[in-house]
Design a protein around this motif. Structure first.
Motif, PDB file in Angstrom:
ATOM      1  N   ARG A 224      41.568 -11.931 -18.450  1.00 20.21           N
ATOM      2  CA  ARG A 224      42.098 -13.207 -17.965  1.00 20.21           C
ATOM      3  C   ARG A 224      41.210 -14.365 -18.410  1.00 20.21           C
ATOM      4  O   ARG A 224      41.707 -15.428 -18.812  1.00 20.21           O
ATOM      5  CB  ARG A 224      42.232 -13.217 -16.442  1.00 20.21           C
ATOM      6  CG  ARG A 224      42.934 -14.480 -15.939  1.00 20.21           C
ATOM      7  CD  ARG A 224      42.884 -14.654 -14.430  1.00 20.21           C
ATOM      8  NE  ARG A 224      43.694 -15.795 -14.011  1.00 20.21           N
ATOM      9  CZ  ARG A 224      43.315 -17.072 -14.114  1.00 20.21           C
ATOM     10  NH1 ARG A 224      42.119 -17.383 -14.618  1.00 20.21           N
ATOM     11  NH2 ARG A 224      44.132 -18.048 -13.729  1.00 20.21           N
TER      12      ARG A 224
ATOM     13  N   THR B 282      44.004  -9.184 -10.864  1.00 16.70           N
ATOM     14  CA  THR B 282      42.930  -8.826 -11.794  1.00 16.70           C
ATOM     15  C   THR B 282      41.950  -7.888 -11.096  1.00 16.70           C
ATOM     16  O   THR B 282      41.955  -7.742  -9.881  1.00 16.70           O
ATOM     17  CB  THR B 282      42.169 -10.064 -12.312  1.00 16.70           C
ATOM     18  OG1 THR B 282      41.516 -10.720 -11.212  1.00 16.70           O
ATOM     19  CG2 THR B 282      43.100 -11.038 -13.015  1.00 16.70           C
TER      20      THR B 282
ATOM     21  N   SER C 169      42.355  -7.154 -16.616  1.00 18.67           N
ATOM     22  CA  SER C 169      40.967  -7.217 -16.164  1.00 18.67           C
ATOM     23  C   SER C 169      40.553  -8.682 -16.000  1.00 18.67           C
ATOM     24  O   SER C 169      41.145  -9.588 -16.603  1.00 18.67           O
ATOM     25  CB  SER C 169      40.043  -6.527 -17.168  1.00 18.67           C
ATOM     26  OG  SER C 169      39.960  -7.272 -18.374  1.00 18.67           O
ATOM     27  N   ASP C 170      39.531  -8.893 -15.180  1.00 15.74           N
ATOM     28  CA  ASP C 170      38.981 -10.248 -15.040  1.00 15.74           C
ATOM     29  C   ASP C 170      38.565 -10.811 -16.389  1.00 15.74           C
ATOM     30  O   ASP C 170      38.779 -11.987 -16.687  1.00 15.74           O
ATOM     31  CB  ASP C 170      37.752 -10.228 -14.116  1.00 15.74           C
ATOM     32  CG  ASP C 170      38.104 -10.016 -12.652  1.00 15.74           C
ATOM     33  OD1 ASP C 170      39.236 -10.360 -12.258  1.00 15.74           O
ATOM     34  OD2 ASP C 170      37.242  -9.518 -11.911  1.00 15.74           O
TER      35      ASP C 170
ATOM     36  N   PRO D 127      48.026 -13.228 -15.377  1.00 14.98           N
ATOM     37  CA  PRO D 127      48.159 -12.114 -14.443  1.00 14.98           C
ATOM     38  C   PRO D 127      48.303 -12.592 -13.007  1.00 14.98           C
ATOM     39  O   PRO D 127      47.803 -13.650 -12.633  1.00 14.98           O
ATOM     40  CB  PRO D 127      46.842 -11.351 -14.633  1.00 14.98           C
ATOM     41  CG  PRO D 127      45.864 -12.394 -15.077  1.00 14.98           C
ATOM     42  CD  PRO D 127      46.665 -13.358 -15.919  1.00 14.98           C
TER      43      PRO D 127
END
Length: 316
Positions: A103, A140, A99-100, A137
């Motif tokens: 991150r 995202t 997920s944002d 990642p």
């Protein structure tokens, strides 16, 4: 001199299991150590959680290769903690998904978490010299995303704060199976040191709303069947609530962190002392509950030094 963290002395080898929890779906478990999940699609494989080092990740890969020779195309990381992500390079996946929010937490506190966890729990970093660095990642998402492994649909979604602010779950609708990360545990203590106690219950309700037939939890045995799923959801809720409800009155009256520790021991030891990693989690859980009960919404960053200072306070 303060005694060592319980986890620093936990050096015994754990027995691993590889359990089918649905058609083409597996849970890699290890007696309370971090779990991983496997989703086999038409042409490729998705891994959930990467373990703490490439060497430990190889144990997951060996299990995958015992059931399929399809390439590993995706690794999904439910949150940012070092013991979940630092082995990602071993899988050689095309995409690493977070997920944002997760991150952003790597940016904010990823290195500090790595240093802290390495000090706290050395056994989980077997082969640490093979870690190439922080795991970043390639992909995202802000709320949810869907990945198709051929015809197999996999939904990756944030359903609420719990273990961290960036938690994701992975839902496989054709088998009504969910990979929850550390939102749900089974006969294992929840690590709440970066958690959100006030939100955790609603997030468990959101898990239950999917009516999962099977769950691969963050730690503990694979959960197959509604009865086992419901038991794990109930026990996870009881663990989180018992900890926080013991701390809230202490914080309200201006008690100390040590007072909160004593209150949690009184409330939780009789019910949970035999849970995996209970003694390891307890000091961090108390410290976070004490902060949240005093209105600190964003968990403070754990560093190797802060760990030691907190532990000294509790031992004093």
């Amino acid at each position: 001199m303060a005694k060592a963290f319980a986890s620093q002395g936990d050096m015994s080898e754990k027995k691993t299991s590889f359990t089918e929890i649905g058609e083409g779906l597996y849970a890699f478990t290890a007696e309370g150590d971090p779990n991983s999940g496997v989703i086999i699609g038409d042409d490729s494989v998705m891994i959930i959680e990467a373990q703490a080092t490439p060497r430990l990740a190889q144990k997951v890969i060996d299990c995958v290769r015992s059931v399929t020779d399809k390439p590993i195309s995706h690794v999904v990381l439910t949150h940012y903690h070092a013991v979940r992500v630092l082995g990602a390079s071993a899988f050689g996946a095309d995409q690493i998904i977070m997920s944002d929010k997760a991150r952003a937490m790597v940016v904010e506190r990823g290195q500090e978490d790595w240093d802290s966890e390495f000090q706290r729990f050395p056994r989980l970093f077997e082969g640490h010299e093979s870690i190439p660095g922080l795991t970043w990642p390639t992909t995202t998402f802000s709320d949810s995303m869907t990945v198709y492994l051929g015809k197999r649909k996999v939904v990756i979604k944030q359903i609420g704060r719990a273990h961290t602010a960036g938690d994701s779950v992975i839902w496989v609708p054709d088998q009504q199976t969910m990979f929850t990360g550390d939102i749900v545990e089974y006969h294992s203590a929840c690590y709440c040191g970066d958690g959100h106690y006030e939100d955790w219950g609603a997030t468990l309700d959101a898990v239950k709303a999917y009516d999962p037939q099977s769950i691969a939890p963050g730690r503990g045995d694979a959960l197959v069947g509604r009865d086992m799923v419901d038991a794990a959801l109930t026990n996870t809720r009881d663990f989180v609530d018992s900890t926080y409800n013991a701390v809230k009155p202490v914080a309200a009256r201006g008690g100390s962190l040590k007072d909160a520790w004593d209150a949690v021991r009184d409330a939780c030891d009789p019910k949970f002392r035999d849970y995996a990693i209970y003694e390891h989690c307890l000091p961090f859980n108390v410290a976070r509950a004490y902060d949240e009960a005093r209105g600190i919404d964003t968990p403070r960053i754990w560093t190797a030094q802060r760990d030691l200072e907190m532990w000294e306070q509790l031992q004093g």
